[in-house]
Every structure is written in structure tokens, then in C-alpha cells.
Design a protein around this motif. Structure first.
Motif, short mmCIF file in Angstrom:
data_model
loop_
_atom_site.label_atom_id
_atom_site.label_comp_id
_atom_site.label_asym_id
_atom_site.label_seq_id
_atom_site.Cartn_x
_atom_site.Cartn_y
_atom_site.Cartn_z
N GLU A 141 36.51 18.37 8.14
CA GLU A 141 36.05 18.35 9.41
C GLU A 141 34.60 17.84 9.57
O GLU A 141 34.15 17.71 10.76
CB GLU A 141 36.24 19.46 10.42
CG GLU A 141 37.62 20.02 10.36
CD GLU A 141 37.72 21.46 10.76
OE1 GLU A 141 37.02 21.92 11.25
OE2 GLU A 141 39.11 21.75 10.97
N VAL A 142 33.75 17.96 8.59
CA VAL A 142 32.37 17.93 8.45
C VAL A 142 31.94 16.52 9.32
O VAL A 142 31.23 16.39 10.29
CB VAL A 142 31.60 18.15 7.20
CG1 VAL A 142 30.08 17.75 7.43
CG2 VAL A 142 31.82 19.51 6.78
N ALA A 143 32.40 15.45 8.69
CA ALA A 143 32.08 13.93 9.09
C ALA A 143 32.19 13.82 10.60
O ALA A 143 31.47 13.41 11.35
CB ALA A 143 32.63 13.09 8.26
N ALA A 144 33.42 14.10 10.99
CA ALA A 144 34.07 13.90 12.46
C ALA A 144 33.11 14.73 13.51
O ALA A 144 32.75 14.21 14.44
CB ALA A 144 35.57 14.18 12.50
N ALA A 145 33.02 15.87 13.14
CA ALA A 145 31.98 16.91 13.69
C ALA A 145 30.74 16.38 13.91
O ALA A 145 30.25 16.50 15.08
CB ALA A 145 32.21 18.21 13.29
#
Length: 571
Positions: A175-179
Motif C-alpha cells: 500500500e505504500v506507493a498508492a498511499a
């Protein structure tokens, strides 16, 4: 100060207008076209149009606001909350125009509005802090590096602004990149700046905060503390004062660290220092809001303080009217009355308020920006009003709140009122163990809430500008749209009902399409998020209404209304 321009709208503008009237100041309202007959406009001594329909054209337009101040002869500006209230450049422009800025100075706003700088100040004065980056991150890779060092979960936050916008909790590496992208995009849209930082996320924390007043010369008095743990999407719904369940040591650390932070910057006016309190008792500094908070009435109720009058007093060059923390009397709750449907994930629900019955009786206060017949506008925040109750103890205040919420009737838009009633009966909220936390709604409670009837889409004629000739001179009149039907087209005509179309994926809320989550021509399943809308200052996901092949029907940046077609899903 004699004449105060209120650079805001809705409930907070009404609140400031009332304080101005009681203190003997002339109040000046401003309005977007669709707010031409809004309550704050009707109540102010004077009102001036800003000539636009969007926030950027009106309540966020520094030139327009300063032009009104010049034309009306205002000598001071009160920013309210939201919009430009924490914008250092606006504060600086107001002061450079020779006007009094009713709030902390621009240097203070800059120092505390940048969460990186604020964390540094908090660290320097010994305030409690969770691990976090010392400077804004530039990309998702830096966020990932922090995760690798400190573990999950983490939270990615906008360095500028607040109110839950530009804040994303990450519990999975995937989820890091999208968040990061979503937080940056929300921050840019809401605050004009997209810098974000990362810090360790505290699971199931309570949200507690300290109200202060500063004289601008280094003197700071703590007014009291509050608990604001009932939140959705990191935006508060129910607040109470004083914060229950704190030990003497915790309350002392909260008050003293808040005072030291604000003394460090020689704070002027009203401000709030926010903290998270973890299950294990760990306290962590969160941020400083350099403005009046939405929830300020609960502190007023238990301390007998008028915080807006204190703001005006300090802006006149006086110290706060008291120098020691008042002993709180009783307990108070505030319920934000938002035009949102909790049963549909708190989707915004703008619309006309067909009927409104306001509760009364001892210990009940109603702060509102609308009356029956007014419209909750889709272009702005969903907050309609605030219900505040006060009684001798928390239990007594809960009983009074149940009675007041039962009396409250709002016909028209879906609201959070049924949700608020049900929360009061939830064992977690009324119990002594204080098990409610900032993620309680999303993780535990939302499944218990039922959807409400959908209101009709807002058809607001707003203001129509018509050129006319008076004594040989051309002037432009601003007239309510319903009076100008037939002037170069019919204003205020309701759109035709959309034809039933099973494949059509329609917008459930008005907003701006900010991104597609699924590419054109890709197979999707029912309930899958496929797009994101910026709706009333929050990002709302659009879910596939059935399974099939997604075909995009709108471009990124398109402004859509309720039931407008975004795409089709072909089976």
C-alpha cells in the motif's frame, strides 16, 4: 478595531458574527454566488459578493478578500477555521494591507503549520513524540525506507494543513506507493502544497488535545483539554471536554508540553495542540492548529469562556482575560451535524434542508450555518451545524445528549444524526474503560449503520449576473437565479432524470474525478474501487456496481454531479 471582515462562511461565520455583535464590532460577510442568501450573509451587518462559485474563486482568493476589505473599510480580518485560516501568506497580506489579523502571526503559522518544523519545536521543548521523518519525503521509495527501518503500520501525512486530508494509514508494504500518491494529491488539492512526511502509526489511539490562548509576548494560558477520538477518515465527529480517563500525570504532561510549545513561538490568540494517547499510555505530539477549532464550544461550556471574544480581545493588544487554567465544571459533548450518509461510508449528501426542528432546554446549544429552506452546498464542507450539550457529569451529559438528539429533526439531506444517536448507546462509548479510539468507526462500528434515503441532487440557481443600464451607465446586477429564468437560457431548471442504463457507473456524490484506479478495458468485480473523486474536500472512492469490463466515460479533472455517468461496465 471597529469593522471586522469574516473571511469564511457557514457555521463559523455565524459564530463570529454573533461575537462581533455582542462586542460592538461591525461584521462584514463575504459570499460565493450560491451563498448569496446564506444564513451568515443574512445575519451580518454588511455582505459583499466574491464573484465566483468555487472555493478557489471565492473563500480561497486572497485578492478578492482584500478587495472587499478595502471597499468596505474593514480594519481587521477574522479567518474562522478551514479555508485560509492557517495560510501564512494570507495573514501576511492582511497585515501588509494595514489590517489586523485576528490570529497568530504569519511566522508562527509557518513554523507550526509545517509539521516538520512543529515536530522539531516539540522535540526541543521535551514534548512526547513518536518516531518520524525529520523532513518531507520526496517519493514512495523514501516512505518504504522508513517502513523497513521502523516497521508497520505507518502514517503518511501532509506537512501543511489538517482535518484528515492528506493523511493515509499504511498497514501493508503493497500500500505504500498508492498511499504516498493519494496523500500528496489530497494535500495539493486541499492546501496547495503536497509535501508529506512519515511517522510510526499508533494503533487504536485516543485523540486528545489542549486549548491554549497566547498573548503574543510569550505568555500562554492553558484553557483546558478535550477528547476527539470519534472520527471517520481522520475527521472528528463527536468531541467532549474535559478529556475523560486521564491520570493527573498525563493531564499535567499534556498541559505543560502544550504550553511550552506555544511559549517557544510567542503564540498569539487561540490555538490547539493535539496528541495521540496509545493503549499503553504512550503520549505522542501530533500537531498544532493555529486557529479556532470546530470543537471549541465544548471547552467554552465547561470553563465559561468565550474563545472568540478572547480572540478579539487579544487582537486588540490585551492579554487573555484570565491567567490560570480554569477548573472545568461538569462535562460537555459536541456533535458535528454533517450532511453525510454514514451507511454509505459517510458519502457527502448535499441538498435542501426542507425542515429543521432544533432541540432546546437546559444545557443545550445549537451553532448552525443553515436554517429550514437553506441548501447544503456541494462545493463546500458538509458541516451544517453543531449540537453542544453540557451537564454536571459525563453520565448526565450523555443522558441530556440522548434527549437533545431525539428532539432534532432534519428533513432533506442525509445526515450523521442517526449515527450520533446510535453511538451514544454503544457500550464502547458509554463504558468506563474508554475503548473508543480513532479507528473505531472504520474497524468496528460502521458495519452497524444503515444507509439513509438518497436526497435529490442539488439544483441551486445561485446568483446570475445580468448587465443593465441605469441613467445611461452600464452596471452589473447580481440576481438570484430563479428570478432570471429566460435570460439567455433558463436558470434553475432541474436536470432531467437519467434514463435507466444497467451498464452505467454513476457518481454517488458530486465532485471532481482525480484518478482512475483501473485502466480502460480491464475486467473488474462488483464492489471493486475503480475511481477516486474529490468530494466536498475528501477523496471518495467509486465502487463498481457490477462485474464486467470497465469503459471510461469521463476524463480526469471532470466535474461531475450526483448520478452523472463516469463509466460503463459491460457484461
Amino acid at each position: 478595531m471597529k469593522k471586522i471582515l469574516i473571511a469564511n462562511r457557514g457555521e463559523i461565520a455565524v459564530r463570529v458574527i454573533r461575537a462581533c455583535t455582542e462586542a460592538g464590532y461591525t461584521s462584514v460577510a463575504v459570499y460565493a454566488d450560491q451563498d448569496v442568501d446564506a444564513l451568515h450573509v443574512r445575519m451580518a451587518d454588511e455582505a459583499y459578493g466574491l464573484g465566483g462559485t468555487t472555493a478557489a474563486e471565492t473563500y480561497l482568493s486572497v485578492p478578492s478578500l482584500l478587495d472587499v476589505a478595502r471597499r468596505c473599510g474593514a480594519d481587521s480580518v477574522h479567518p474562522g477555521y478551514g479555508f485560509l485560516s492557517e495560510d501564512a501568506e494570507f495573514a501576511r497580506a492582511v497585515e501588509e494591507a494595514g489590517l489586523v489579523w485576528i490570529g497568530p502571526g504569519p511566522e508562527t503559522i509557518e513554523a507550526l503549520g509545517d509539521k516538520m518544523t512543529a515536530r522539531g519545536i516539540a522535540r526541543s521543548v521535551g514534548a512526547p513524540l513518536a518516531p518520524g521523518t525529520d523532513r518531507p519525503i520526496e517519493d514512495a521509495e523514501q516512505a518504504m525506507a522508513f517502513v523497513e527501518e521502523h516497521g508497520l503500520p505507518v502514517v503518511i501525512k501532509a506537512s501543511h494543513g489538517g482535518g484528515g486530508r492528506g493523511l493515509k494509514v499504511v498497514r501493508s508494504v503493497d500500500e505504500v506507493a498508492a498511499a504516498f500518491e493519494s496523500a500528496t494529491r489530497e494535500a495539493t488539492a486541499a492546501f496547495g502544497r503536497g509535501e508529506c512526511f512519515v511517522e510510526r502509526f499508533l494503533e487504536r489511539p485516543r485523540h486528545v488535545e489542549v486549548q491554549i490562548l497566547g498573548d503574543g509576548d510569550g505568555g500562554v494560558v492553558v484553557v483546558g483539554d478535550r477528547d476527539c477520538s470519534v472520527q471517520r477518515r481522520n475527521q472528528k465527529l463527536i468531541e467532549e471536554a474535559p478529556a475523560p480517563g486521564l491520570t493527573r500525570a498525563q493531564r499535567r504532561e499534556l498541559h505543560e508540553s502544550a504550553r511550552r510549545i506555544c511559549e517557544h513561538v510567542r503564540y498569539r490568540g487561540a490555538g490547539t495542540v493535539e496528541y495521540l494517547l496509545a493503549e499503553d499510555g504512550t503520549l505522542s505530539f501530533l500537531e498544532v492548529n493555529t486557529r479556532l477549532q470546530v470543537e471549541h464550544p465544548v471547552t467554552e461550556a465547561v470553563t465559561g469562556t468565550d474563545l472568540v471574544r478572547e480572540q478579539l480581545r487579544i487582537a486588540e493588544g490585551h492579554a487573555p482575560s484570565f491567567s490560570d487554567t480554569p477548573e472545568p465544571v461538569g462535562h460537555a459533548f459536541e456533535f458535528r451535524i454533517n450532511a453525510e450518509d454514514p451507511g454509505r461510508g459517510f458519502l457527502p449528501s448535499p441538498g435542501r434542508v426542507d425542515a429543521l426542528r432544533v432541540p432546546g432546554g437546559p444545557g443545550v446549544r445549537w451553532d448552525s450555518g443553515v436554517e429550514a429552506g437553506d441548501t447544503v452546498q456541494p462545493a463546500f464542507d458538509s458541516l451544517m451545524a453543531k449540537l453542544i450539550v453540557h451537564d454536571e457529569s459525563r453520565d448526565a451529559a450523555l443522558a441530556r445528549a440522548r434527549r437533545a438528539l431525539a428532539e432534532l429533526v432534519i428533513d432533506g439531506p442525509a445526515t450523521v444524526v442517526p449515527f450520533a444517536r446510535s453511538v451514544l448507546d454503544a457500550p464502547e462509548f458509554g463504558s468506563d474503560d474508554l475503548s473508543v479510539h480513532t479507528q473505531w468507526i472504520e474497524t468496528t462500528y460502521l458495519s452497524r449503520v444503515q444507509p439513509q434515503m438518497r436526497p435529490h441532487p442539488v439544483v441551486n440557481p445561485g446568483l446570475r449576473r445580468v448587465p443593465v443600464e441605469i441613467d445611461g451607465k452600464r452596471v452589473v446586477l447580481g440576481l438570484p437565479g430563479e428570478l432570471t429564468a429566460g435570460f439567455n437560457g433558463a436558470a434553475g431548471v432541474a436536470p432531467a432524470e437519467p434514463e435507466p442504463e444497467p451498464s452505467a457507473l454513476r457518481a454517488q456524490v458530486p465532485g471532481t474525478l482525480v484518478r482512475w484506479l483501473v485502466d480502460d478495458g480491464v475486467e473488474v468485480t462488483q464492489g471493486q474501487p475503480v475511481a477516486a473523486l474529490d468530494a466536498m474536500k475528501t477523496e471518495a472512492q467509486v465502487l463498481a456496481h457490477r462485474s464486467g469490463t470497465l469503459r471510461h466515460g469521463a476524463d480526469i479533472g471532470a466535474v461531475v454531479g450526483v448520478d452523472d455517468v463516469l463509466a460503463s461496465i459491460e457484461t
